[in-house]
Scaffold this active site. Sequence first.
Site, PDB file in Angstrom:
ATOM      1  N   ASP A  91      -7.094 129.444  22.622  1.00 21.84           N
ATOM      2  CA  ASP A  91      -7.509 130.846  21.897  1.00 21.84           C
ATOM      3  C   ASP A  91      -6.080 131.091  21.143  1.00 21.84           C
ATOM      4  O   ASP A  91      -6.001 132.318  20.815  1.00 21.84           O
ATOM      5  CB  ASP A  91      -7.732 131.801  23.117  1.00 21.84           C
ATOM      6  CG  ASP A  91      -8.710 131.474  23.942  1.00 21.84           C
ATOM      7  OD1 ASP A  91      -9.740 130.905  23.603  1.00 21.84           O
ATOM      8  OD2 ASP A  91      -8.337 131.779  25.020  1.00 21.84           O
ATOM      9  N   HIS A 125     -14.949 129.234  19.671  1.00 15.89           N
ATOM     10  CA  HIS A 125     -14.149 129.572  18.533  1.00 15.89           C
ATOM     11  C   HIS A 125     -15.333 130.329  17.774  1.00 15.89           C
ATOM     12  O   HIS A 125     -16.354 130.110  17.693  1.00 15.89           O
ATOM     13  CB  HIS A 125     -13.388 128.438  17.741  1.00 15.89           C
ATOM     14  CG  HIS A 125     -14.480 127.154  18.016  1.00 15.89           C
ATOM     15  ND1 HIS A 125     -14.186 126.412  19.049  1.00 15.89           N
ATOM     16  CD2 HIS A 125     -15.246 126.816  16.959  1.00 15.89           C
ATOM     17  CE1 HIS A 125     -15.019 125.301  18.836  1.00 15.89           C
ATOM     18  NE2 HIS A 125     -15.733 125.377  17.807  1.00 15.89           N
ATOM     19  N   THR A 319      -7.258 121.885  32.176  1.00 15.90           N
ATOM     20  CA  THR A 319      -8.870 121.536  31.919  1.00 15.90           C
ATOM     21  C   THR A 319      -8.808 120.195  32.266  1.00 15.90           C
ATOM     22  O   THR A 319      -7.826 119.300  32.718  1.00 15.90           O
ATOM     23  CB  THR A 319      -9.129 121.807  30.269  1.00 15.90           C
ATOM     24  OG1 THR A 319     -10.405 121.449  30.349  1.00 15.90           O
ATOM     25  CG2 THR A 319      -8.348 120.995  29.307  1.00 15.90           C
TER      26      THR A 319
HETATM   27  P1  IMP Z   1     -12.289 124.135  32.444  1.00 17.68           P
HETATM   28  O1  IMP Z   1     -11.881 123.525  30.920  1.00 17.68           O
HETATM   29  O2  IMP Z   1     -13.561 124.944  32.278  1.00 17.68           O
HETATM   30  O3  IMP Z   1     -12.422 122.952  33.527  1.00 17.68           O
HETATM   31  O4  IMP Z   1     -11.144 125.112  32.874  1.00 17.68           O
HETATM   32  C1  IMP Z   1      -9.970 124.870  33.210  1.00 17.68           C
HETATM   33  C2  IMP Z   1      -8.875 125.853  32.962  1.00 17.68           C
HETATM   34  O5  IMP Z   1      -8.728 125.613  31.389  1.00 17.68           O
HETATM   35  C3  IMP Z   1      -9.275 127.302  32.980  1.00 17.68           C
HETATM   36  O6  IMP Z   1      -8.396 127.926  33.270  1.00 17.68           O
HETATM   37  C4  IMP Z   1      -9.766 127.641  31.751  1.00 17.68           C
HETATM   38  O7  IMP Z   1      -9.803 128.923  31.660  1.00 17.68           O
HETATM   39  C5  IMP Z   1      -9.042 126.932  30.760  1.00 17.68           C
HETATM   40  N1  IMP Z   1      -9.723 126.732  29.510  1.00 17.68           N
HETATM   41  C6  IMP Z   1     -10.632 125.740  29.187  1.00 17.68           C
HETATM   42  N2  IMP Z   1     -11.168 125.814  27.764  1.00 17.68           N
HETATM   43  C7  IMP Z   1     -10.348 126.758  27.378  1.00 17.68           C
HETATM   44  C8  IMP Z   1     -10.472 127.432  25.992  1.00 17.68           C
HETATM   45  O8  IMP Z   1     -11.043 126.797  25.160  1.00 17.68           O
HETATM   46  N3  IMP Z   1      -9.477 128.634  25.671  1.00 17.68           N
HETATM   47  C9  IMP Z   1      -8.769 128.903  26.846  1.00 17.68           C
HETATM   48  N4  IMP Z   1      -8.898 128.477  28.013  1.00 17.68           N
HETATM   49  C10 IMP Z   1      -9.540 127.344  28.361  1.00 17.68           C
HETATM   50 MG    MG Z   2     -11.392 129.810  22.286  1.00 27.82          MG
END
Ligand code: IMP
Ligand code: MG
Length: 539
Positions: A91, A125, A319
């Site tokens: 972000d 986004h 992630t």
């Molecule tokens: P996942 O990618 O959904 O498995 O989430 C794993 C971690 O990554 C969590 O803390 C999410 O909040 C973070 N996360 C995944 N994608 C984003 C993103 O695009 N922006 C910010 N945080 C993300």
């Molecule tokens: Mg984002």
Amino acid sequence: MNDNYLPSNTNSLCCMMGKLEQPSLSVTWADTSLSKVCDDASSSNSKFLTDIKVHIKLGFEDFLRYMENPYALKYKPACIGFIVVGVHFGDEGKGKIVNILTAKLKAQGYHVLSIRGQGGGNAGHTVIDAETGKEYHFHYLTSGVLDATVILLGAGMEVDPIRLNTEAEQIPEDKRERIFVDERAVLCTDFDRAMDAYLENCRKNSGKPIIGTTKSGVGPSVALRAQRDHITFADAKACNSAEELYNLFAKIPNIPDEVRQVVTMEYAEKLYTAVQSLNVVNSQAVYDFARHAGWAFLLEASQAHGLDNLFGNSGHYVTSTHTTAPGAVADAGLSMEDFRNGFIVNTGKAYSSKVGAGPFVTKFDLNDSIEKETDKFIHDLVGEFGVTTGRLRDLGWFDAVAYRTAISRNGSPYIALNCADVIGMLPYGYMKICNQYRHIKTGRVVDLWPYAQEEYEPVWYTDETGSDKISVNWDIYGINNAEDLPEAVFDYLKIVEKTTGGIVRYIGTGGSSKDIVEITNSVRKKHGMCVIPDMEHEM
Ligand code: IMP
Ligand code: MG
């Protein structure tokens, strides 16, 4: 003609040289000689400016013809390539940097190949159409989708075909047909989202810390790929009926009933129809064509360095994909050579934000009234809600340790510092920069991101008076010319560069993609910042 442009077999060689022996590819290759446009031969960017005047006008129609029957082309890397990557926890406004690069490349006559290599619905986004002002929220499409000649969702991605189509329906039709999905990308559907929720629930029930995932199913679909039980777009496209696709899901081993039952025959039919409607391709053909056609490559690494599956926050609060520049390159099926002429932009904000569980060393201390007010001020001004989950983001001070580590892992010193306007408006007029981490028990101080971050506290940068409060009092909202920036901004940038070891190339001054200032060498010189001798790719 430069030998590099010659394909490896004679038939295609003739066609690539414009002899049109393969009538289906009626292409005339323009002169590839370099036209020198930079009068100032001593200028540090002259090499780049001459390179970019290689105009080989092969466009989308030629691309489609090539993709009908791709043939091997002699290897050459992309003539120019850029990677936009996040520094911290996502972000950071990468889309804005993508927009500015795309616009500049297009203005210089390039066709842009807009690529994502990894991640899926977890990314979120906002893209604003510069012409119409229309605002889009994307999870699968690239930030460059509206301006690129071709959009490629790469092999390392986890894609929901139904949701991708829904996103694509929002954009103008002529842009929709330019979206291609790598045949090796993994299907990520209700099945994976149910598994994501199920696993988080198991963690919670067992007393294990949750990850706080976006529940978009990316983790489970990557896990299925790792255990070789995944369904690729090629697998799904090869199905002759929805029933065959249904059976692929039915054969995935070790799935709890509550997850398996999510894929009904009716849902399989919807997935089947969605997959059949998509352009599923071998990305190598896309890259080979674009490399030979002189297109610019623009790779968007999703999420950010701090969430990298291997190198991210404390190893576990991450992630499921590789979110560094080299990780995204590998997942897209590209080579670092494609980015030799061009640069990598570490995109971050002038403060920190984070969603999800796990340690956040520079997080504002909400028991401290000043930090609580600062937190509220940013939330009120910027919003700072996750685009995917709508969760309120945690906020904190600038983390130079994270930047330093990202710079090293991503292999580039260049920084785009977004939200510089926001910190200039903070109620107490100062910013803190975390320069090192200190182990809470042992007192050991580290300069690079340590593994178990919950065991560390921030060590603040202090100025010559010993103060950790860096003055950031300015109004630069919407400014897009370095001439209009107050000197205090440059004083601040010097501290950012000193603490991160990076080079600030762009600063963001507002929400729109126009709100950006480029810190060129001439600007640097004027404001007493060190001049970067090899900043040859100035754009
Ligand atoms: P996942 O990618 O959904 O498995 O989430 C794993 C971690 O990554 C969590 O803390 C999410 O909040 C973070 N996360 C995944 N994608 C984003 C993103 O695009 N922006 C910010 N945080 C993300
Ligand atoms: Mg984002």
